[in-house]
Scaffold this motif. Structure first.
Motif, short mmCIF file in Angstrom:
data_model
loop_
_atom_site.label_atom_id
_atom_site.label_comp_id
_atom_site.label_asym_id
_atom_site.label_seq_id
_atom_site.Cartn_x
_atom_site.Cartn_y
_atom_site.Cartn_z
N HIS A 43 -12.99 1.93 -2.42
CA HIS A 43 -12.47 1.15 -3.54
C HIS A 43 -12.86 -0.33 -3.40
CE1 HIS A 43 -10.08 3.98 -5.85
NE2 HIS A 43 -9.66 4.52 -4.74
N SER A 44 -12.91 -0.99 -4.55
CA SER A 44 -13.22 -2.42 -4.56
C SER A 44 -11.99 -3.27 -4.85
CB SER A 44 -14.31 -2.72 -5.61
OG SER A 44 -13.92 -2.25 -6.89
N SER A 45 -10.82 -2.61 -4.99
CA SER A 45 -9.56 -3.32 -5.16
C SER A 45 -8.48 -2.54 -4.42
CB SER A 45 -9.22 -3.47 -6.64
OG SER A 45 -8.08 -4.32 -6.81
N TYR A 46 -7.28 -3.10 -4.35
CA TYR A 46 -6.22 -2.48 -3.55
C TYR A 46 -5.66 -1.22 -4.22
CZ TYR A 46 -2.93 -5.04 -6.61
OH TYR A 46 -2.25 -5.53 -7.69
N ILE A 47 -5.08 -0.33 -3.43
CA ILE A 47 -4.63 0.98 -3.87
C ILE A 47 -3.25 0.87 -4.51
CG2 ILE A 47 -4.35 3.39 -3.19
CD1 ILE A 47 -7.13 2.08 -2.61
N ILE A 48 -3.06 1.50 -5.68
CA ILE A 48 -1.77 1.43 -6.36
C ILE A 48 -1.11 2.79 -6.60
CG2 ILE A 48 -2.23 -0.80 -7.47
CD1 ILE A 48 -2.91 0.72 -10.04
N GLN A 49 -1.90 3.86 -6.66
CA GLN A 49 -1.35 5.20 -6.91
C GLN A 49 -2.12 6.23 -6.10
OE1 GLN A 49 -2.07 5.00 -11.05
NE2 GLN A 49 -0.34 3.64 -11.44
N MET A 50 -1.43 7.32 -5.70
CA MET A 50 -2.08 8.29 -4.82
C MET A 50 -1.33 9.61 -4.87
SD MET A 50 -2.94 7.77 -0.78
CE MET A 50 -1.28 7.17 -0.44
N ASP A 51 -2.09 10.72 -4.80
CA ASP A 51 -1.51 12.06 -4.78
C ASP A 51 -2.28 12.96 -3.83
OD1 ASP A 51 0.44 11.83 -7.15
OD2 ASP A 51 -1.45 11.30 -8.10
N PHE A 52 -1.55 13.87 -3.18
CA PHE A 52 -2.15 14.94 -2.39
C PHE A 52 -2.31 16.19 -3.26
CE2 PHE A 52 -0.97 12.76 1.57
CZ PHE A 52 -2.01 13.14 2.42
N SER A 53 -3.32 16.99 -2.96
CA SER A 53 -3.44 18.30 -3.58
C SER A 53 -2.40 19.24 -2.97
CB SER A 53 -4.85 18.87 -3.38
OG SER A 53 -5.13 19.03 -2.01
N VAL A 54 -2.12 20.34 -3.67
CA VAL A 54 -1.11 21.30 -3.22
C VAL A 54 -1.43 21.85 -1.84
CG1 VAL A 54 -0.14 23.59 -3.70
CG2 VAL A 54 -0.38 21.93 -5.55
N ASP A 55 -2.71 22.07 -1.55
CA ASP A 55 -3.12 22.62 -0.27
C ASP A 55 -3.36 21.56 0.80
OD1 ASP A 55 -5.45 21.49 -1.16
OD2 ASP A 55 -6.60 23.36 -1.25
N SER A 56 -3.04 20.31 0.49
CA SER A 56 -3.19 19.17 1.42
C SER A 56 -4.64 18.91 1.83
CB SER A 56 -2.34 19.39 2.69
OG SER A 56 -0.98 19.57 2.37
#
Length: 224
Positions: free
Chosen positions: A78-91
């Protein structure tokens, strides 16, 4: 439970009484320029194996939970800071959005970036808090500039999604909202832009936070 990081440290708390379990101190990471960073978002993987920490150093750090948060690696790109994130069901995957509204994907635990977004469109996500992606295209109204929606959260039963926008609205959508122009219901209580929305684990309440007003609002979900 995990609470946000106070400069270079992750505080792990017991969910039942909020006692401090232990602290994970800063780990020097290869290829990450800054030694100081604030943390914006944290997620445990569905299988309990991993903890992902995204912040203002433009990366997501991955830790192994059973070993006492041993550092595994960093997801860079990324070129900017992280604001949202999700894992998949199987991790097996992480999707994340940066402050410049760039949606990227990584394989876990290798921390290898997946550059084909179309290859990820059928992945099942444990949570959905990203405001971009195949199942949330319909939350964007015609005329929006691409930054007008600040937050989103899918209900645990996967029947609805809430979002917060720059126009003081908490918005209720049917999930998936995969087509442009889908109607939504809008609710106002905040006196400024809505910075965060979250559906409780019972699917019965929604929490929202405002920007300048500094308020936390609680909403009851009524099914028609």
């Amino acid at each position: 439970m995990i609470r946000e990081i106070m400069l270079l440290q992750i505080y792990i708390l017991y969910a039942e009484d909020m006692r401090q379990a232990f602290i994970q101190k800063y780990v020097k990471r290869k290829g990450v320029a800054t030694n100081k960073h604030g943390v914006e978002v944290v997620r445990f993987s569905p299988n309990g194996q991993f903890l992902a920490v995204g912040g203002h150093d433009l990366v997501v750090d991955l830790y192994d939970v059973p070993s006492g948060l041993k550092y595994i690696g960093s997801c860079k790109g990324h070129s900017s800071y992280i604001i949202q994130m999700d894992f998949s069901v199987d991790s097996a995957f992480i999707q994340k959005i940066s402050a410049d509204y760039e949606l990227l994907f990584w394989s876990i635990p290798t921390c290898k970036q997946i550059t084909s977004a179309s290859a990820m469109k059928d992945v099942a996500w444990e949570t959905y808090t990203c405001v971009l992606g195949w199942p949330v295209q319909g939350i964007w109204e015609k005329g929006m500039d691409g930054t007008d929606i600040n937050a989103a959260d899918r209900s645990p039963d996967q029947t609805f999604l809430v979002s917060g926008d720059d126009f003081n609205n908490v918005r209720l959508h049917v999930y998936p909202a995969s087509k442009a122009g889908l109607p939504c219901k809008k609710f106002r209580a905040h006196s400024s832009h809505v910075t965060e929305t979250e559906v409780t684990c019972t699917n019965s309440y929604v929490l929202s936070t405002g920007g300048i007003d500094g308020c936390l609002m609680q909403w009851r979900v009524k099914h028609e």
